[in-house]
Scaffold this motif. Structure first.
Motif, PDB file in Angstrom:
ATOM      1  N   ALA A 264       7.992  56.480  58.573  1.00 45.89           N
ATOM      2  CA  ALA A 264       8.809  56.088  57.217  1.00 45.89           C
ATOM      3  C   ALA A 264       8.757  54.848  56.986  1.00 45.89           C
ATOM      4  O   ALA A 264       8.787  53.926  57.444  1.00 45.89           O
ATOM      5  CB  ALA A 264       9.926  56.684  57.524  1.00 45.89           C
TER       6      ALA A 264
ATOM      7  N   TRP B 129      15.817  56.586  51.131  1.00 43.68           N
ATOM      8  CA  TRP B 129      15.902  57.703  50.138  1.00 43.68           C
ATOM      9  C   TRP B 129      16.179  58.918  51.011  1.00 43.68           C
ATOM     10  O   TRP B 129      17.120  59.897  50.712  1.00 43.68           O
ATOM     11  CB  TRP B 129      14.704  58.101  49.271  1.00 43.68           C
ATOM     12  CG  TRP B 129      15.027  58.971  48.300  1.00 43.68           C
ATOM     13  CD1 TRP B 129      14.589  60.505  48.371  1.00 43.68           C
ATOM     14  CD2 TRP B 129      15.723  58.983  47.001  1.00 43.68           C
ATOM     15  NE1 TRP B 129      14.971  61.181  47.200  1.00 43.68           N
ATOM     16  CE2 TRP B 129      15.606  60.413  46.472  1.00 43.68           C
ATOM     17  CE3 TRP B 129      16.193  57.842  46.320  1.00 43.68           C
ATOM     18  CZ2 TRP B 129      16.173  60.566  45.145  1.00 43.68           C
ATOM     19  CZ3 TRP B 129      17.040  58.158  45.219  1.00 43.68           C
ATOM     20  CH2 TRP B 129      16.925  59.420  44.721  1.00 43.68           C
ATOM     21  N   SER B 130      15.597  59.231  52.134  1.00 41.88           N
ATOM     22  CA  SER B 130      15.543  60.630  52.685  1.00 41.88           C
ATOM     23  C   SER B 130      16.505  60.492  54.122  1.00 41.88           C
ATOM     24  O   SER B 130      16.848  61.261  54.649  1.00 41.88           O
ATOM     25  CB  SER B 130      14.460  60.859  53.353  1.00 41.88           C
ATOM     26  OG  SER B 130      13.448  61.160  52.209  1.00 41.88           O
TER      27      SER B 130
ATOM     28  N   ARG C 103      11.223  55.342  52.044  1.00 41.94           N
ATOM     29  CA  ARG C 103      11.542  56.686  52.473  1.00 41.94           C
ATOM     30  C   ARG C 103      12.566  56.678  53.344  1.00 41.94           C
ATOM     31  O   ARG C 103      13.516  57.482  53.434  1.00 41.94           O
ATOM     32  CB  ARG C 103      10.257  56.992  53.315  1.00 41.94           C
ATOM     33  CG  ARG C 103      10.115  58.435  53.878  1.00 41.94           C
ATOM     34  CD  ARG C 103      10.183  59.409  53.001  1.00 41.94           C
ATOM     35  NE  ARG C 103      10.067  60.820  53.539  1.00 41.94           N
ATOM     36  CZ  ARG C 103      10.040  61.875  52.730  1.00 41.94           C
ATOM     37  NH1 ARG C 103       9.979  61.721  51.464  1.00 41.94           N
ATOM     38  NH2 ARG C 103      10.126  63.249  53.325  1.00 41.94           N
TER      39      ARG C 103
END
Length: 312
Positions: A210, A217-218, A214
């Motif tokens: 990632a 956000w995740s 990423r």
């Protein structure tokens, strides 16, 4: 072991602690005898009722007539109950031509929603960058954010007006919303919370391939739900109650919000007379959205404040 057995075991493990805490009671209140505690409770209850009295008077006055409100301002029951104030505010009466309350309400809702969404997004991104990314001038940038928090907002009124007027944003929705999209206090809150998140979580996501965005956000952002809810409440409350910025960024009546419109109304710019029921009703209705938002997310607000203040 089944889930039911695990739950029973956990309850049995916790029950002695709960019984012991109930037997011990509150460590401070248990030092006083029962009559003293009853007197203390009565004093606290009386102070609470005294604090609620202005709100009760505000609610009751909205159902009074103008002569009744002027003659009996502290009466807790209206002499002749009426909903004339609400009818005028919502345009259900012919006498409501000079009170654009619905326009004030729509402008405040539009600005508050857009500003809150912008602050939650940009403040969280900036807070994560200051907490995790390593770049030149990061400490100086964070010091600048703290310096902005220390500057009184009144000192920036004239510079705000000059900047908005120079860029052609004066008396527009863009000029009302754009300067409020980023907040130094929100950046500080998010930075402190992100620093309390264990780095091992991000390192595991980085091993899986990632990238920075990423991971933010995740992985990290879902863990920051209490801080995000805290920021949402503060941002909505601040933009909903904002007055000075709208005072220097707008001039036309079509851009008036609840704060600027009520200020002009209370000062006598929308008709003569006291009009206490109408003014107090408008003020009461303007506080309902913020109060409802706070009471709905109060639990997350408190937990977010606690978690953001503790580092691992």
């Amino acid at each position: 072991m089944t889930a039911a057995g695990t739950a029973v075991r956990d309850r049995a493990r916790r029950s002695p602690r709960r019984r012991a805490s109930r037997e011990r009671g509150h460590p401070v209140l248990s030092r006083f005898p029962l009559p003293a505690r009853l007197v203390g409770y009565a004093v606290v209850l009386g102070l609470g009722l005294l604090y609620l009295l202005p709100f009760v008077l505000q609610l009751v006055t909205g159902f009074k007539t103008d002569p009744d409100a002027a003659a009996h301002p502290l009466a807790l029951l209206p002499t002749t109950p009426t909903t004339a104030a609400y009818q005028r505010l919502f345009g259900l009466s012919q006498a409501s031509e000079g009170i654009p309350f619905l326009r004030w309400l729509s402008n405040s809702a539009l600005v508050a929603v857009l500003v809150t969404a912008g602050r939650v997004l940009f403040d969280s991104m900036a807070g994560y960058a200051l907490a995790r990314l390593r770049f030149w001038g990061r400490s100086a940038l964070f010091g600048f954010v703290l310096a902005v928090m220390a500057v009184p907002g009144v000192a920036l009124l004239i510079p705000k007006f000059l900047v908005l007027n120079t860029f052609g944003l004066f008396d527009t929705y863009t000029g009302m919303i754009l300067p409020l999209l980023v907040d130094a206090a929100g950046i500080f809150i998010m930075k402190q919370f992100f620093e309390s998140v264990p780095r091992e979580v991000e390192e595991a996501a980085r091993v899986d391939g990632a990238g920075v965005f990423r991971i933010f956000w995740s992985v990290v952002l879902p863990m920051a739900r209490p801080a995000l809810i805290t920021l949402t409440i503060l941002s909505f409350q601040g933009s909903w109650n904002e007055f000075t910025h709208f005072l220097v960024s707008t001039q036309s009546g079509q851009y008036e919000t609840l704060t600027t419109g009520l200020a002009r109304f209370v000062s006598g710019g929308l008709g003569g007379g006291t009009q206490y029921p109408l003014k107090l009703t408008a003020a009461l209705l303007s506080t309902i959205p913020v109060a409802a938002l706070f009471f709905c997310f109060q639990r997350y607000f408190v937990s977010g404040a606690n978690e953001g203040a503790v580092k691992e």
